[in-house]
Write a protein that holds these residues in place. Structure first.
Motif, short mmCIF file in Angstrom:
data_model
loop_
_atom_site.label_atom_id
_atom_site.label_comp_id
_atom_site.label_asym_id
_atom_site.label_seq_id
_atom_site.Cartn_x
_atom_site.Cartn_y
_atom_site.Cartn_z
N TYR A 37 0.72 -1.26 0.04
CA TYR A 37 0.16 -0.04 -0.01
C TYR A 37 0.62 1.26 0.06
CZ TYR A 37 -3.20 3.51 1.45
OH TYR A 37 -4.08 4.61 1.31
N CYS A 38 1.76 1.37 0.94
CA CYS A 38 2.81 2.59 1.03
C CYS A 38 3.58 2.60 -0.27
CB CYS A 38 3.84 2.30 2.21
SG CYS A 38 3.17 2.52 3.80
N GLU A 39 3.90 1.71 -0.93
CA GLU A 39 4.76 1.58 -2.20
C GLU A 39 3.93 2.27 -3.49
OE1 GLU A 39 8.33 0.66 -4.39
OE2 GLU A 39 7.87 0.32 -2.39
N MET A 40 2.60 1.81 -3.36
CA MET A 40 1.58 2.09 -4.40
C MET A 40 1.27 3.58 -4.27
SD MET A 40 1.41 -0.25 -6.61
CE MET A 40 2.97 -0.96 -6.55
N ARG A 41 0.86 3.93 -2.75
CA ARG A 41 0.26 5.39 -2.76
C ARG A 41 1.46 6.33 -2.56
NH1 ARG A 41 -0.97 9.09 0.94
NH2 ARG A 41 -2.90 10.02 0.94
N GLY A 42 2.37 6.26 -1.99
CA GLY A 42 3.48 7.12 -2.18
C GLY A 42 3.13 8.25 -0.91
N ASP A 43 3.61 9.29 -0.90
CA ASP A 43 3.43 10.59 -0.24
C ASP A 43 4.05 10.19 1.20
OD1 ASP A 43 2.50 13.06 0.50
OD2 ASP A 43 0.59 12.45 0.72
N THR A 44 5.21 9.54 1.34
CA THR A 44 5.74 9.20 2.67
C THR A 44 7.40 9.79 2.50
OG1 THR A 44 6.45 7.37 2.12
CG2 THR A 44 4.42 7.10 2.89
N ALA A 45 8.06 9.83 3.26
CA ALA A 45 9.29 10.39 3.27
C ALA A 45 10.23 9.22 2.47
CB ALA A 45 10.04 10.45 4.49
N VAL A 46 9.76 8.00 2.78
CA VAL A 46 10.59 6.90 1.88
C VAL A 46 10.15 6.73 0.27
CG1 VAL A 46 11.22 4.59 1.84
CG2 VAL A 46 11.04 5.86 4.16
N VAL A 47 8.85 6.89 0.23
CA VAL A 47 8.38 6.85 -1.25
C VAL A 47 7.58 8.03 -1.31
CG1 VAL A 47 7.37 5.45 -2.71
CG2 VAL A 47 8.25 4.33 -0.83
#
Length: 95
Positions: A37-47
């Motif tokens: 989910y984090c990889e697909m969505r993004g909008d984080t410091a890592v992605v």
């Protein structure tokens, strides 16, 4: 200690998640799903830009994308995405 009952809908969801991820425990399946989910969505410091944002930007820029290009953008270590095509001309009758 009182133990809360898990709703049937959540039990079914976890069962489907275990099947979909191929993991043997709920915690591993949840970890894999959260990472995806984090990889697909993004909008984080890592992605900062997720794969969905990258896909939309590529489609906007190029006008259209092939299945192979879409698969390359959505592919990640948490869920492998590959594109395969097969062509057949004729009715398949060898007579």
């Amino acid at each position: 200690m009182m133990r809360l009952r898990m709703p049937e809908s959540r039990k079914r969801l976890y069962k489907r998640l275990l099947e979909a991820t191929g993991e043997s425990t709920k915690s591993k399946a949840l970890d894999r799903a959260a990472r995806y989910y984090c990889e697909m969505r993004g909008d984080t410091a890592v992605v900062p830009v997720g794969a969905i944002g990258e896909l939309l930007a590529a489609a906007e820029e190029r006008g259209s994308l092939t299945g192979e290009e879409i698969a390359a953008i959505l592919d990640c270590q948490w869920l492998r995405v590959e594109y395969e095509t097969e062509w057949l001309v004729g009715d398949g009758d060898n007579r």
